[in-house]
Design an enzyme around this catalytic site. Sequence first.
Site, PDB file in Angstrom:
ATOM      1  N   HIS A  65      12.913  35.105  39.942  1.00 19.30           N
ATOM      2  CA  HIS A  65      13.551  35.687  38.757  1.00 19.30           C
ATOM      3  C   HIS A  65      12.550  35.915  37.630  1.00 19.30           C
ATOM      4  O   HIS A  65      12.755  36.757  36.768  1.00 19.30           O
ATOM      5  CB  HIS A  65      14.676  34.787  38.249  1.00 19.30           C
ATOM      6  CG  HIS A  65      15.714  34.481  39.285  1.00 19.30           C
ATOM      7  ND1 HIS A  65      16.556  35.449  39.795  1.00 19.30           N
ATOM      8  CD2 HIS A  65      16.036  33.326  39.927  1.00 19.30           C
ATOM      9  CE1 HIS A  65      17.353  34.898  40.696  1.00 19.30           C
ATOM     10  NE2 HIS A  65      17.065  33.617  40.794  1.00 19.30           N
ATOM     11  N   HIS A  95       8.378  30.323  30.814  1.00 16.05           N
ATOM     12  CA  HIS A  95       8.507  31.508  31.657  1.00 16.05           C
ATOM     13  C   HIS A  95       8.650  32.718  30.750  1.00 16.05           C
ATOM     14  O   HIS A  95       8.738  32.576  29.524  1.00 16.05           O
ATOM     15  CB  HIS A  95       9.729  31.379  32.588  1.00 16.05           C
ATOM     16  CG  HIS A  95      11.013  31.266  31.850  1.00 16.05           C
ATOM     17  ND1 HIS A  95      11.544  30.053  31.437  1.00 16.05           N
ATOM     18  CD2 HIS A  95      11.896  32.200  31.395  1.00 16.05           C
ATOM     19  CE1 HIS A  95      12.673  30.251  30.798  1.00 16.05           C
ATOM     20  NE2 HIS A  95      12.914  31.562  30.743  1.00 16.05           N
ATOM     21  N   HIS A  97      10.309  36.942  30.203  1.00 21.14           N
ATOM     22  CA  HIS A  97      11.201  38.043  30.548  1.00 21.14           C
ATOM     23  C   HIS A  97      10.541  39.319  30.048  1.00 21.14           C
ATOM     24  O   HIS A  97       9.947  39.325  28.965  1.00 21.14           O
ATOM     25  CB  HIS A  97      12.570  37.858  29.878  1.00 21.14           C
ATOM     26  CG  HIS A  97      13.255  36.574  30.225  1.00 21.14           C
ATOM     27  ND1 HIS A  97      14.174  36.467  31.250  1.00 21.14           N
ATOM     28  CD2 HIS A  97      13.138  35.326  29.693  1.00 21.14           C
ATOM     29  CE1 HIS A  97      14.602  35.218  31.329  1.00 21.14           C
ATOM     30  NE2 HIS A  97      13.995  34.505  30.395  1.00 21.14           N
ATOM     31  N   GLU A 107      14.759  39.333  25.326  1.00 16.18           N
ATOM     32  CA  GLU A 107      16.172  38.976  25.420  1.00 16.18           C
ATOM     33  C   GLU A 107      16.815  38.989  24.027  1.00 16.18           C
ATOM     34  O   GLU A 107      17.856  39.606  23.825  1.00 16.18           O
ATOM     35  CB  GLU A 107      16.327  37.620  26.103  1.00 16.18           C
ATOM     36  CG  GLU A 107      15.819  37.652  27.537  1.00 16.18           C
ATOM     37  CD  GLU A 107      16.482  36.646  28.440  1.00 16.18           C
ATOM     38  OE1 GLU A 107      17.080  37.057  29.445  1.00 16.18           O
ATOM     39  OE2 GLU A 107      16.386  35.432  28.132  1.00 16.18           O
ATOM     40  N   HIS A 120       9.574  32.001  26.841  1.00 18.67           N
ATOM     41  CA  HIS A 120      10.472  30.878  26.559  1.00 18.67           C
ATOM     42  C   HIS A 120       9.792  29.565  26.948  1.00 18.67           C
ATOM     43  O   HIS A 120       9.437  29.372  28.114  1.00 18.67           O
ATOM     44  CB  HIS A 120      11.778  31.020  27.344  1.00 18.67           C
ATOM     45  CG  HIS A 120      12.654  32.120  26.852  1.00 18.67           C
ATOM     46  ND1 HIS A 120      13.704  32.646  27.594  1.00 18.67           N
ATOM     47  CD2 HIS A 120      12.656  32.803  25.671  1.00 18.67           C
ATOM     48  CE1 HIS A 120      14.295  33.601  26.896  1.00 18.67           C
ATOM     49  NE2 HIS A 120      13.684  33.718  25.736  1.00 18.67           N
ATOM     50  N   THR A 200      19.836  31.583  29.300  1.00 13.41           N
ATOM     51  CA  THR A 200      20.056  33.027  29.459  1.00 13.41           C
ATOM     52  C   THR A 200      20.079  33.434  30.927  1.00 13.41           C
ATOM     53  O   THR A 200      20.147  34.618  31.241  1.00 13.41           O
ATOM     54  CB  THR A 200      18.971  33.837  28.719  1.00 13.41           C
ATOM     55  OG1 THR A 200      17.696  33.585  29.326  1.00 13.41           O
ATOM     56  CG2 THR A 200      18.933  33.472  27.250  1.00 13.41           C
TER      57      THR A 200
END
Length: 259
Positions: A65, A95, A97, A107, A120, A200
């Site tokens: 992911h 990690h 996004h 996000e 994050h 999230t």
Amino acid sequence: MSESWGYGVDNGPVHWADKFPVAKDGRRQSPIEIKNAETKHDPALTELILSYDPSTAKSLVNNGHSVQVDFDDSEERSVLSGGPIQGKYRLRQFHLHWGARDGHGSEHVVDGQAYSAELHLVHWNADKYESFELAAQAPDGLAVIGVFLQVAKHNPALKRLISSLDCVQEKCLRIEFNDFNPHTLLPPSLQFWTYLGSLTTPPLYESVIWIVLKDPIHISKEQIARFRTLQFTGPDHLMKDNFRPPQPLNNREVLRNFQ
């Protein structure tokens, strides 16, 4: 993590409520759009204190992911305190996004503006809970620092992380990633917004005290393009647009520590 969710057409965020009802019924879901004019300055918010021991960095993994750096959190060696949290929270992992193109992928959104990526740093309340798993289900169990990445110029602090991505292209690949200080990934100013939210990603537990930094860090076009070469599940399923859209605020208060 469950294989029943992802970021595709069939298993992306619009479908998460099918298996995780909190996505629809929860009252403190994340991320959110932060409208600065509607936030409240709280003079009681103290400065963030980040005490990170580089030797606690353990490994870099493609979890299917995102790409994640895991830390040794068995002792109180890399911790966050101050700001909106009580006591000390241990660093578990960080990690990112990111989007398929520059200009979207974060996000959280600020006054209608999305950034190209969001980092994050996930901490847990070891003062109060016996394990990360227990903390992740408690209302005050986690504290996550969100850092925006803005495409502008080369960021030398990201060089080692990005140069290691070739080794974790496929899902479940893991390599040693030692002696790394995540403090180098933070902007000089730690001004922040804070609110009560959730994970999230599924299971979307409403357990996160969010600390979203106001100032972004920089990343070059070439650097962020390397993240998009990672794979969700195979070479025909590249890892990009791995972010959840903003969720309803539901009358939550968003505080800030700056005027």
